[in-house]
Scaffold this motif. Structure first.
Motif, PDB file in Angstrom:
ATOM      1  N   THR A  23      54.100  29.960  36.998  1.00  0.00           N
ATOM      2  CA  THR A  23      53.009  29.514  36.149  1.00  0.00           C
ATOM      3  C   THR A  23      51.991  28.729  36.975  1.00  0.00           C
ATOM      4  O   THR A  23      52.258  28.313  38.109  1.00  0.00           O
ATOM      5  CB  THR A  23      53.544  28.631  35.016  1.00  0.00           C
ATOM      6  OG1 THR A  23      54.120  27.436  35.579  1.00  0.00           O
ATOM      7  CG2 THR A  23      54.601  29.374  34.205  1.00  0.00           C
ATOM      8  N   GLN A  24      50.815  28.510  36.395  1.00  0.00           N
ATOM      9  CA  GLN A  24      49.789  27.756  37.103  1.00  0.00           C
ATOM     10  C   GLN A  24      50.226  26.319  37.355  1.00  0.00           C
ATOM     11  O   GLN A  24      49.909  25.739  38.398  1.00  0.00           O
ATOM     12  CB  GLN A  24      48.475  27.777  36.326  1.00  0.00           C
ATOM     13  CG  GLN A  24      47.315  27.148  37.090  1.00  0.00           C
ATOM     14  CD  GLN A  24      45.987  27.331  36.396  1.00  0.00           C
ATOM     15  OE1 GLN A  24      45.949  27.643  35.205  1.00  0.00           O
ATOM     16  NE2 GLN A  24      44.896  27.142  37.115  1.00  0.00           N
ATOM     17  N   ALA A  25      50.966  25.740  36.415  1.00  0.00           N
ATOM     18  CA  ALA A  25      51.450  24.372  36.622  1.00  0.00           C
ATOM     19  C   ALA A  25      52.407  24.301  37.806  1.00  0.00           C
ATOM     20  O   ALA A  25      52.362  23.353  38.602  1.00  0.00           O
ATOM     21  CB  ALA A  25      52.134  23.868  35.351  1.00  0.00           C
TER      22      ALA A  25
ATOM     23  N   THR B 141      43.451  44.912  38.406  1.00  0.00           N
ATOM     24  CA  THR B 141      42.510  44.126  37.608  1.00  0.00           C
ATOM     25  C   THR B 141      43.095  42.816  37.110  1.00  0.00           C
ATOM     26  O   THR B 141      42.430  42.086  36.382  1.00  0.00           O
ATOM     27  CB  THR B 141      42.045  44.959  36.397  1.00  0.00           C
ATOM     28  OG1 THR B 141      43.181  45.293  35.590  1.00  0.00           O
ATOM     29  CG2 THR B 141      41.357  46.229  36.852  1.00  0.00           C
ATOM     30  N   VAL B 142      44.315  42.504  37.508  1.00  0.00           N
ATOM     31  CA  VAL B 142      44.979  41.292  37.024  1.00  0.00           C
ATOM     32  C   VAL B 142      44.798  40.167  38.037  1.00  0.00           C
ATOM     33  O   VAL B 142      45.046  40.345  39.233  1.00  0.00           O
ATOM     34  CB  VAL B 142      46.475  41.554  36.771  1.00  0.00           C
ATOM     35  CG1 VAL B 142      47.202  40.249  36.471  1.00  0.00           C
ATOM     36  CG2 VAL B 142      46.650  42.538  35.627  1.00  0.00           C
ATOM     37  N   GLN B 143      44.355  39.019  37.555  1.00  0.00           N
ATOM     38  CA  GLN B 143      44.242  37.825  38.391  1.00  0.00           C
ATOM     39  C   GLN B 143      45.266  36.807  37.928  1.00  0.00           C
ATOM     40  O   GLN B 143      45.305  36.441  36.751  1.00  0.00           O
ATOM     41  CB  GLN B 143      42.834  37.231  38.321  1.00  0.00           C
ATOM     42  CG  GLN B 143      42.618  36.080  39.290  1.00  0.00           C
ATOM     43  CD  GLN B 143      41.204  35.535  39.239  1.00  0.00           C
ATOM     44  OE1 GLN B 143      40.850  34.806  38.319  1.00  0.00           O
ATOM     45  NE2 GLN B 143      40.399  35.894  40.222  1.00  0.00           N
ATOM     46  N   LEU B 144      46.079  36.357  38.857  1.00  0.00           N
ATOM     47  CA  LEU B 144      47.106  35.373  38.544  1.00  0.00           C
ATOM     48  C   LEU B 144      46.513  33.974  38.686  1.00  0.00           C
ATOM     49  O   LEU B 144      46.003  33.611  39.751  1.00  0.00           O
ATOM     50  CB  LEU B 144      48.300  35.528  39.491  1.00  0.00           C
ATOM     51  CG  LEU B 144      48.942  36.919  39.546  1.00  0.00           C
ATOM     52  CD1 LEU B 144      50.028  36.959  40.611  1.00  0.00           C
ATOM     53  CD2 LEU B 144      49.504  37.310  38.190  1.00  0.00           C
ATOM     54  N   PRO B 145      46.540  33.157  37.636  1.00  0.00           N
ATOM     55  CA  PRO B 145      45.983  31.797  37.745  1.00  0.00           C
ATOM     56  C   PRO B 145      46.831  30.928  38.669  1.00  0.00           C
ATOM     57  O   PRO B 145      48.043  30.812  38.494  1.00  0.00           O
ATOM     58  CB  PRO B 145      46.016  31.285  36.298  1.00  0.00           C
ATOM     59  CG  PRO B 145      47.088  32.075  35.633  1.00  0.00           C
ATOM     60  CD  PRO B 145      47.100  33.420  36.291  1.00  0.00           C
ATOM     61  N   GLY B 146      46.185  30.347  39.663  1.00  0.00           N
ATOM     62  CA  GLY B 146      46.915  29.525  40.631  1.00  0.00           C
ATOM     63  C   GLY B 146      46.088  28.374  41.140  1.00  0.00           C
ATOM     64  O   GLY B 146      45.075  27.992  40.545  1.00  0.00           O
ATOM     65  N   SER B 147      46.506  27.817  42.266  1.00  0.00           N
ATOM     66  CA  SER B 147      45.826  26.686  42.900  1.00  0.00           C
ATOM     67  C   SER B 147      45.807  26.896  44.403  1.00  0.00           C
ATOM     68  O   SER B 147      46.660  27.596  44.956  1.00  0.00           O
ATOM     69  CB  SER B 147      46.524  25.361  42.569  1.00  0.00           C
ATOM     70  OG  SER B 147      46.491  25.101  41.187  1.00  0.00           O
ATOM     71  N   ALA B 148      44.820  26.269  45.030  1.00  0.00           N
ATOM     72  CA  ALA B 148      44.675  26.392  46.478  1.00  0.00           C
ATOM     73  C   ALA B 148      44.309  25.045  47.072  1.00  0.00           C
ATOM     74  O   ALA B 148      43.663  24.217  46.420  1.00  0.00           O
ATOM     75  CB  ALA B 148      43.617  27.434  46.840  1.00  0.00           C
TER      76      ALA B 148
END
Length: 677
Positions: free
Chosen positions: A565-567, A609-616
């Motif tokens: 998950t993004q968290a 076409t899918v973008q996975l929500p993340g952090s950098a």
């Protein structure tokens, strides 16, 4: 225009502050010299606020700040038409913005404003001619002092007054000394002299001649260097290093200043050593994937689970039970161990594997449709990386291509109308690396199977990525077709990749009916594309993980990265950023480290076409372009691959493994502090 007096500026009336309006300076800012680092807005009013100037120029006292440069020059000649004293007074007043008519007492009081116990020395007018020197060390009225402060620094009281006549003084260490005015010039707007270019600037041949000879450089190779490589190899690498410098000079990317450092014998030998050491390192080394692309084709696609690495370490040494049966001792198919697992996981009748999915597709066509027609929808004639095209594969296999439908739509009757007595196969190719949106349509795999059975032909389904379980059910915003779904629909043969969503080593998977798999194994091409023992050992360990899907998030790195998950990714990014900040604080402190939200990708043609929500984690190094920083990180002993967006380096935390944080910190330190990877 504003008519009132400026804020904090004395009135120009003679009775208010004792300062009369200086000629010319108040009407034009050009009366002040243009000095590097000082704004023209530094008007004469500012001079009068900073210095206490008396009305009567008989005694002038000037307090110089300690962080400024005082430039002293002899005054110009007095006007022959006026008495020397009057000429002195007028020239001093014009230069310093001071009018005549005030008393000496007022001058004493005015000059002592803000003064300390250390009184400044006096500047007294002289009646001597031009260029005269006074024995008391004071400056003549014709002389003037240009004072400029460094931008952004506060004014401070001086340690002493620099009022010495004589030769041109050297620039003081605390400030910038403006060029001296000519003794015969009264133009205060005279421009600064042009900069002096370094030696060799603009002369490419001179720069090339400045490179050291090879014979001189090779003498610097000592016993320590000869332990690393023989003399002949050092000669080759020294010549190559000099050749690189010549190329940069000729291309204009290296000037005399940078070349002066790069051509030093120590620098040339260091470049040669790096090339030799890089050659000693293994080529296919482990890298750190900080791109956010989970299945990065150029970086080996799926990261192998620890179970596969343990199996290789345990079973790769020595000999293996590859194609021999332990019970009867007879020869058996080498892929029988993974076949049993595929039967359990997909429900297929039989299975085999080859070295990749391209080989699986070609082998399926060669074994089932050589010299026969294969019907394929036009919109499914895809091209993947490396210019790999389905029509080319079909021609190489010996099958005859029959296109149906249009680019965006195909109907069931298109397939039916294309079937002839030469047709042997209907083929579906999953367009895993692109999507058609809007007005489009395709035939379901169930309808294709029903049509094929009615006409007595087979169906081959090339799934590309393939999947053993639903990733959408585990939070991924997208879905890839399941191998089991195609088999349950009645497809004769399914092909897929083993190093994509399955997360194993590179492998082409072929599952289907016993009759179809038997034809594949009997084809001469099968032996040419079969898998080796190490691939089979690793894949068997990976497939066993899918027998316990509830534990995949802990045991399967590809599955864990896809479903994070993004968290969770944000937490990983914060850990990485904290470590990099600590490294930065302990070394140069020249890197700004931040954490932002960023989009990641599945990669390898899966879910395009899918973008996975993340952090950098973002890196901005002072005095270094983002592209240069990314290059240095890639050239570290453990190469770190990043992305660059808007001139900022991004480290995507989703694809960074927990044990790679320290290596990233080491790579950043080497890239910024040492200056080389």
């Amino acid at each position: 225009m504003r008519s009132g007096p400026r804020k904090n500026e004395p009135s120009r009336e003679s009775g208010s502050s004792g300062l009369s309006h200086p000629p010319r300076c108040a009407s034009s800012r050009s009366a002040l010299p243009m000095v590097r680092g000082v704004s023209p807005a530094f008007s004469m009013a500012s001079w009068k606020r900073k210095f206490s100037c008396p009305r009567e120029p008989s005694v002038l006292k000037l307090a110089l700040p300690s962080n400024v440069s005082a430039v002293l020059a002899s005054g110009s000649a007095s006007s022959p038409a006026a008495p020397p004293a009057a000429s002195s007074v007028s020239s001093a007043g014009a230069a310093l913005g001071v009018g005549a008519g005030s008393s000496s007492a007022e001058a004493e009081r005015s000059s002592s404003v803000g003064a300390s116990s250390s009184r400044p020395r006096a500047i007294r007018p002289t009646r001597a001619g031009p260029g005269a020197r006074r024995s008391d060390g004071l400056i003549s009225t014709e002389s003037w002092c240009l004072i400029m402060a460094s931008p952004g620094r506060p004014w401070q009281r001086p340690p002493d007054l620099a009022t010495v006549e004589g030769p041109r003084p050297q620039p003081p260490p605390w400030g910038y000394a403006a060029p001296l005015m000519s003794e015969t010039s009264s133009n205060l707007s005279e421009p600064l002299p042009p900069p002096t270019p370094p030696a060799g600037a603009g002369d490419i041949q001179a720069l090339l001649r400045s490179l050291p000879p090879v014979g001189e450089l090779i003498e610097g190779v000592g016993e320590t260097e000869l332990v690393l490589a023989p003399r002949e190899e050092w000669l080759v690498e020294i010549r190559q290093s000099l050749s690189d410098l010549r190329a940069k000079v000729l291309s204009g990317s290296m000037g005399p200043v940078v070349l002066a450092r790069a051509r030093a014998p120590r620098a040339v030998l260091a470049a040669a050593r790096r090339r030799i050491e890089r050659r000693r390192d293994p080529g296919c080394v482990r890298v750190i994937n900080a791109t956010g692309v989970v299945l990065h084709t150029n970086l080996g696609r799926a990261a192998l689970p620890q179970a596969a690495l343990d199996a290789l370490q345990k079973h790769a040494p020595g000999y293996q039970l590859l194609a021999a049966d332990a019970t009867g001792g007879e020869r058996s198919p080498r892929e029988r161990h993974v076949e049993a697992l595929f039967q359990q996981l997909t429900g297929c009748e039989a299975a085999t594997v080859v070295n990749n999915n391209a080989s699986a597709t070609m082998l399926a066509l060669a074994a089932l449709a050589e010299d026969r027609e294969v019907v394929v929808a036009r919109g499914q004639l895809v091209e993947i990386g490396g210019s790999y095209r389905i029509p080319d594969v079909m021609r190489q296999s010996g099958a005859l291509l029959r296109e149906v439908g249009t680019t965006n739509r195909v109907h069931l009757n298109d397939y039916e109308n294309a079937i002839t007595d030469q047709t042997t196969l209907l083929m579906r190719v999953h367009t895993s690396n692109y999507r058609v949106e809007g007005f489009h349509g395709e035939v379901s795999i169930e309808d294709m199977v029903a049509l094929a059975k009615a006409y007595g032909v087979r169906v081959v389904d090339d799934l590309g990525s393939g999947a053993l379980l639903s990733i959408a059910a585990h939070g991924v915003p997208g879905e890839e077709p399941l191998i089991r779904t195609s088999l349950e629909a009645g497809v004769d043969l399914v092909t897929a990749s083993g190093d994509k969503l399955i997360g194993g080593p590179q492998m082409g998977i072929m599952v289907g009916t016993r009759e179809s798999i038997a034809r594949v194994r009997a084809h001469p091409l099968f032996r040419a594309v079969r898998c080796d023992k190490l691939t089979l050992i690793a894949m068997e360990a990976v497939l066993r993980l899918f027998l316990h899907p509830e534990k995949l998030a802990q045991t399967h790195p590809t599955f864990a990265m896809l479903t994070a998950t993004q968290a969770q990714v944000r937490k990983q990014a914060e850990v990485l950023a904290a470590r990099l900040r600590a490294t930065n604080a302990a070394t140069s402190g020249a890197v700004r480290v931040d954490v932002i939200d960023a989009g990641d990708a599945v990669g390898a043609g899966s879910l395009p076409t899918v973008q996975l929500p993340g952090s950098a984690v973002t890196l901005v190094a002072a005095g270094m372009e983002a592209g240069e920083l990314a290059r240095r990180l890639r050239e570290h002993r453990s190469p770190v691959f990043t992305t660059v967006h808007d001139h900022i380096v991004h480290l995507h935390a989703r694809t960074v493994q927990p044990d790679e944080v320290e290596e990233i910190a080491s790579a950043l330190e080497a890239a910024v502090v040492v200056g080389e990877a």
